[in-house]
Design a protein around this motif. Structure first.
Motif, PDB file in Angstrom:
ATOM      1  N   PRO A  43       6.122  -4.835   6.383  1.00 13.50           N
ATOM      2  CA  PRO A  43       5.592  -4.458   5.065  1.00 13.50           C
ATOM      3  C   PRO A  43       4.685  -5.522   4.459  1.00 13.50           C
ATOM      4  O   PRO A  43       3.735  -5.203   3.741  1.00 13.50           O
ATOM      5  CB  PRO A  43       6.851  -4.248   4.219  1.00 13.50           C
ATOM      6  CG  PRO A  43       7.910  -3.891   5.215  1.00 13.50           C
ATOM      7  CD  PRO A  43       7.592  -4.716   6.429  1.00 13.50           C
ATOM      8  N   ALA A  44       4.977  -6.777   4.751  1.00 14.49           N
ATOM      9  CA  ALA A  44       4.135  -7.844   4.214  1.00 14.49           C
ATOM     10  C   ALA A  44       2.743  -7.801   4.825  1.00 14.49           C
ATOM     11  O   ALA A  44       1.743  -8.086   4.149  1.00 14.49           O
ATOM     12  CB  ALA A  44       4.782  -9.203   4.468  1.00 14.49           C
ATOM     13  N   TYR A  45       2.673  -7.446   6.099  1.00 10.02           N
ATOM     14  CA  TYR A  45       1.355  -7.301   6.722  1.00 10.02           C
ATOM     15  C   TYR A  45       0.595  -6.128   6.128  1.00 10.02           C
ATOM     16  O   TYR A  45      -0.619  -6.179   5.923  1.00 10.02           O
ATOM     17  CB  TYR A  45       1.493  -7.155   8.235  1.00 10.02           C
ATOM     18  CG  TYR A  45       1.769  -8.472   8.916  1.00 10.02           C
ATOM     19  CD1 TYR A  45       0.740  -9.371   9.143  1.00 10.02           C
ATOM     20  CD2 TYR A  45       3.058  -8.822   9.298  1.00 10.02           C
ATOM     21  CE1 TYR A  45       0.985 -10.595   9.727  1.00 10.02           C
ATOM     22  CE2 TYR A  45       3.312 -10.038   9.896  1.00 10.02           C
ATOM     23  CZ  TYR A  45       2.279 -10.925  10.104  1.00 10.02           C
ATOM     24  OH  TYR A  45       2.530 -12.136  10.676  1.00 10.02           O
ATOM     25  N   TYR A  46       1.299  -5.030   5.852  1.00 12.08           N
ATOM     26  CA  TYR A  46       0.651  -3.897   5.199  1.00 12.08           C
ATOM     27  C   TYR A  46       0.096  -4.320   3.838  1.00 12.08           C
ATOM     28  O   TYR A  46      -1.022  -3.946   3.459  1.00 12.08           O
ATOM     29  CB  TYR A  46       1.637  -2.744   5.020  1.00 12.08           C
ATOM     30  CG  TYR A  46       2.050  -2.053   6.301  1.00 12.08           C
ATOM     31  CD1 TYR A  46       1.166  -1.911   7.359  1.00 12.08           C
ATOM     32  CD2 TYR A  46       3.341  -1.536   6.442  1.00 12.08           C
ATOM     33  CE1 TYR A  46       1.556  -1.275   8.536  1.00 12.08           C
ATOM     34  CE2 TYR A  46       3.734  -0.889   7.604  1.00 12.08           C
ATOM     35  CZ  TYR A  46       2.836  -0.767   8.644  1.00 12.08           C
ATOM     36  OH  TYR A  46       3.213  -0.130   9.803  1.00 12.08           O
ATOM     37  N   ALA A  47       0.881  -5.099   3.094  1.00 11.91           N
ATOM     38  CA  ALA A  47       0.425  -5.567   1.786  1.00 11.91           C
ATOM     39  C   ALA A  47      -0.809  -6.454   1.929  1.00 11.91           C
ATOM     40  O   ALA A  47      -1.753  -6.378   1.131  1.00 11.91           O
ATOM     41  CB  ALA A  47       1.547  -6.318   1.076  1.00 11.91           C
ATOM     42  N   ALA A  48      -0.815  -7.293   2.964  1.00  9.73           N
ATOM     43  CA  ALA A  48      -1.960  -8.171   3.193  1.00  9.73           C
ATOM     44  C   ALA A  48      -3.210  -7.366   3.526  1.00  9.73           C
ATOM     45  O   ALA A  48      -4.317  -7.681   3.060  1.00  9.73           O
ATOM     46  CB  ALA A  48      -1.648  -9.154   4.322  1.00  9.73           C
ATOM     47  N   LEU A  49      -3.055  -6.303   4.315  1.00  9.65           N
ATOM     48  CA  LEU A  49      -4.205  -5.466   4.648  1.00  9.65           C
ATOM     49  C   LEU A  49      -4.730  -4.758   3.398  1.00  9.65           C
ATOM     50  O   LEU A  49      -5.946  -4.635   3.201  1.00  9.65           O
ATOM     51  CB  LEU A  49      -3.830  -4.454   5.726  1.00  9.65           C
ATOM     52  CG  LEU A  49      -4.951  -3.519   6.192  1.00  9.65           C
ATOM     53  CD1 LEU A  49      -6.172  -4.294   6.668  1.00  9.65           C
ATOM     54  CD2 LEU A  49      -4.439  -2.598   7.304  1.00  9.65           C
ATOM     55  N   GLY A  50      -3.806  -4.302   2.550  1.00 13.40           N
ATOM     56  CA  GLY A  50      -4.234  -3.715   1.286  1.00 13.40           C
ATOM     57  C   GLY A  50      -5.045  -4.697   0.462  1.00 13.40           C
ATOM     58  O   GLY A  50      -6.042  -4.334  -0.166  1.00 13.40           O
ATOM     59  N   GLN A  51      -4.638  -5.958   0.481  1.00 13.31           N
ATOM     60  CA  GLN A  51      -5.372  -6.985  -0.249  1.00 13.31           C
ATOM     61  C   GLN A  51      -6.774  -7.163   0.330  1.00 13.31           C
ATOM     62  O   GLN A  51      -7.749  -7.338  -0.411  1.00 13.31           O
ATOM     63  CB  GLN A  51      -4.621  -8.316  -0.204  1.00 13.31           C
ATOM     64  CG  GLN A  51      -5.288  -9.416  -1.024  1.00 13.31           C
ATOM     65  CD  GLN A  51      -4.582 -10.750  -0.909  1.00 13.31           C
ATOM     66  OE1 GLN A  51      -3.566 -10.880  -0.223  1.00 13.31           O
ATOM     67  NE2 GLN A  51      -5.115 -11.761  -1.571  1.00 13.31           N
ATOM     68  N   VAL A  52      -6.893  -7.107   1.658  1.00 14.06           N
ATOM     69  CA  VAL A  52      -8.213  -7.224   2.283  1.00 14.06           C
ATOM     70  C   VAL A  52      -9.126  -6.103   1.790  1.00 14.06           C
ATOM     71  O   VAL A  52     -10.293  -6.333   1.434  1.00 14.06           O
ATOM     72  CB  VAL A  52      -8.085  -7.194   3.819  1.00 14.06           C
ATOM     73  CG1 VAL A  52      -9.461  -7.069   4.473  1.00 14.06           C
ATOM     74  CG2 VAL A  52      -7.382  -8.449   4.320  1.00 14.06           C
ATOM     75  N   LEU A  53      -8.624  -4.882   1.787  1.00 11.95           N
ATOM     76  CA  LEU A  53      -9.457  -3.755   1.362  1.00 11.95           C
ATOM     77  C   LEU A  53      -9.844  -3.873  -0.105  1.00 11.95           C
ATOM     78  O   LEU A  53     -10.945  -3.459  -0.495  1.00 11.95           O
ATOM     79  CB  LEU A  53      -8.728  -2.440   1.612  1.00 11.95           C
ATOM     80  CG  LEU A  53      -8.389  -2.104   3.066  1.00 11.95           C
ATOM     81  CD1 LEU A  53      -7.715  -0.739   3.158  1.00 11.95           C
ATOM     82  CD2 LEU A  53      -9.627  -2.138   3.952  1.00 11.95           C
ATOM     83  N   GLN A  54      -8.980  -4.451  -0.912  1.00 12.74           N
ATOM     84  CA  GLN A  54      -9.264  -4.528  -2.333  1.00 12.74           C
ATOM     85  C   GLN A  54     -10.096  -5.743  -2.721  1.00 12.74           C
ATOM     86  O   GLN A  54     -10.859  -5.678  -3.695  1.00 12.74           O
ATOM     87  CB  GLN A  54      -7.950  -4.538  -3.118  1.00 12.74           C
ATOM     88  CG  GLN A  54      -7.182  -3.225  -2.996  1.00 12.74           C
ATOM     89  CD  GLN A  54      -5.917  -3.199  -3.826  1.00 12.74           C
ATOM     90  OE1 GLN A  54      -5.963  -3.357  -5.040  1.00 12.74           O
ATOM     91  NE2 GLN A  54      -4.772  -3.026  -3.174  1.00 12.74           N
TER      92      GLN A  54
END
Length: 432
Positions: A209-220
Motif C-alpha cells: 500500500p505504501a508503494y501505491y501511495a507513492a505512485l499516487g504522489q508521482v501522478l499528483q
C-alpha cells in the motif's frame, strides 16, 4: 450514439455521388489540415466537430506501450520487474535475448508514439525485482530516533521511488516516460490521450500500500520543467463532473478543450489512494484479450466482441456489465472499448523459443503477421459495417504498410465527413 452509426450510410452515399462525376471541383484541403500533422490530428479532424466524445472516435493505441527500452541487443541485460512470475525469470536466465524479444512490444518511445498519432497508451508500472527498492523508515508519532529505526515501517520515498515501465522485464524509468507524455500534453493541449495503467505489478508484501501511495504522489506532483503534473492535466472529476462509467460518453472534445485538460488516467481498482484526477479502470473500460497466436482467431475474436458490443449498446436498457467476471480487463461494454489485435506467445511456444530461438521468436515477428491488415480491417468495421470500434492496440505499430496511424486517422476523417453529409441530407430533406 456513435458517429459510425450516425454517418456510415450517408458517407457511403456521398462517396457514390462523388464517384459518378458531378462536375464539381474536388474540395481543397483546408489550410489547417495542410498545416497540422499526425501529432495534432484531433485538433485537425475534430475542430469543426467539438461535440464528439472519445467513445465515438477511433483511437490508435499501442500494446505494452512502455516496453521499448527492454534490451534486445547481445548480451541482453534484462532485469525482471517485481511481480514477474518465477518461471519466466528462470527461463529468461537461460536465454535472455530470446526472452527480451518475446516481451518487447514497441521500438519507439512514448513521445515518438504520441507524435505519430497514438492516443491510447497501455502502461505497466512496477519497480525492479526485490533488493532494488529505495525506501525510507517512517517512525510512529512520538517515538524517539533511537527507537524508530529498527521498528520503523518500510515506506517508499515518494518521488524518489524507482518506478519503472515494464513488460515482465524493466524497460524505462516511469519519470522519463512521464517527461515525454507531459511535455507532449503541454504543447498539444487539444490532443486527448488515455493513460491506461493497466497493471501495477508489485510483489506481494505488507509495504505494498505504501508503494501505491507513492505512485499516487508521482501522478499528483511530478512534473518536468515547463509542464504540469499528470493530475494537473487530467480529466479531474472535480473539474469535469464525470464518473468512470461516463468518461467515454460524457465529455466532449469541446468541453475538455474549454477546461484545458487532455489526459484521461485509468488505474487498477483497489490500488492507488482515491483521488479525483484518476479513475478505477474496471468501471471505465473493457479490454478483452484474445490471447492467441493465430491471426484468424484474433480477427474472429475481435469481430465477435464488436458484434456483441453493438447488441449490448442497442439493448433497452443498455447491457453494459457482465458482472465483473474479469476485472483486470474492465467491465464496461458501454465505456472505452479496446480491440487488442496483437498476437500473444503461448507458454509452449515461449519455452520452445528459449530452447531453440528462431527469427519467429519475437513480438516483432508476430506483429508482421497482422499489422498490414489492421488499418483496412478497422476501416471495414467502422465505416462499412458501422460497428462500434473505439480503441485499437497493436505491437510495433510503426512497422506496418499501410501506416497504422495514418489509416486510423483517415477513418476518423471519414466518420466526421459521413456525419456532416448525413446532417446536410437531413436539412435538405426537411426544407424541400
Amino acid at each position: 450514439m456513435r458517429l459510425t452509426r450516425l454517418g456510415a450510410v450517408a458517407f457511403g452515399a456521398a462517396m457514390l455521388i462523388a464517384g459518378c462525376g458531378s462536375g464539381a471541383e474536388e474540395p481543397q484541403a483546408s489550410e489547417t489540415a495542410v498545416a497540422l500533422g499526425p501529432d495534432r490530428w484531433m485538433e485537425d479532424v475534430y475542430t469543426d466537430a467539438p461535440d464528439t466524445t472519445l467513445g465515438a472516435m477511433v483511437l490508435p493505441g499501442t500494446h505494452d506501450s512502455g516496453s521499448y527500452a527492454i534490451d534486445v541487443e547481445q548480451p541482453c541485460d534484462i532485469v525482471p520487474a517485481a511481480g514477474t512470475p518465477g518461471v519466466i525469470t528462470t527461463l529468461a536466465k537461460a536465454n535472455p535475448c530470446a526472452a527480451a524479444g518475446m516481451y518487447r512490444a514497441q521500438d519507439e518511445t512514448v513521445g515518438e508514439q504520441l507524435d505519430a498519432g497514438i492516443r491510447y497508451l497501455d502502461l505497466r508500472v512496477s519497480v525492479p525485482e526485490a533488493g532494488a527498492l529505495p525506501v525510507t523508515a517512517t517512525a510512529s508519532p512520538g517515538a524517539s530516533d533511537a527507537a524508530a529505526s529498527p521498528a520503523a515501517t518500510p515506506s517508499p520515498a515518494g518521488l524518489d521511488t524507482e518506478f519503472v515501465l515494464e513488460h515482465e522485464f524493466v524497460s524505462t524509468p516511469l519519470t522519463e516516460a512521464l517527461d515525454q507524455i507531459l511535455t507532449f500534453a503541454a504543447s498539444h493541449p487539444k490532443e486527448q490521450v488515455i493513460l491506461d495503467f493497466q497493471h501495477i505489478d508489485l510483489a506481494d508484501g505488507a509495504d505494498q500500500p505504501a508503494y501505491y501511495a507513492a505512485l499516487g504522489q508521482v501522478l499528483q506532483e511530478y512534473a518536468p520543467s515547463g509542464a504540469e503534473s499528470v493530475c494537473a492535466r487530467s480529466w479531474d472529476a472535480d473539474v469535469l463532473g464525470e464518473t468512470p462509467a461516463t468518461l467515454a460518453s460524457g465529455v466532449t472534445l469541446g468541453k475538455a478543450w474549454e477546461v484545458d485538460r487532455n489526459l484521461v488516467v485509468l488505474v487498477p481498482d483497489d490500488t492507488l489512494p482515491a483521488a479525483s484526477c484518476y479513475y478505477p479502470r474496471s468501471n471505465a473500460i473493457l479490454s478483452q484479450w484474445p490471447n492467441t497466436e493465430d491471426p484468424a482467431a484474433s480477427l474472429a475474436n475481435n469481430t465477435a466482441q464488436l458484434n456483441q458490443r453493438a447488441q449490448r449498446l442497442a439493448a433497452d436498457p443498455q447491457q453494459c456489465s457482465n458482472g465483473g467476471s474479469n476485472p483486470d480487463q474492465g467491465d464496461n461494454w458501454c465505456g472505452f472499448f479496446v480491440n487488442q489485435m496483437q498476437l500473444t506467445f503461448q507458454p509452449a511456444t515461449f519455452a520452445g523459443c528459449i530452447a531453440d530461438t528462431t527469427e519467429a521468436c519475437s513480438l516483432y515477428a508476430y506483429s508482421q503477421k497482422v499489422n498490414n491488415t489492421i488499418g483496412p480491417q478497422v476501416q471495414d468495421w467502422a465505416v462499412t459495417q458501422a460497428l462500434p470500434v473505439n480503441i485499437v492496440i497493436v505491437d510495433y505499430y510503426n512497422e506496418s504498410n499501410p501506416s497504422y496511424t495514418d489509416e486510423l486517422i483517415e477513418v476518423n476523417r471519414q466518420l466526421v465527413a459521413g456525419t456532416a453529409s448525413g446532417s446536410a441530407s437531413a436539412t435538405a430533406s426537411s426544407s424541400s
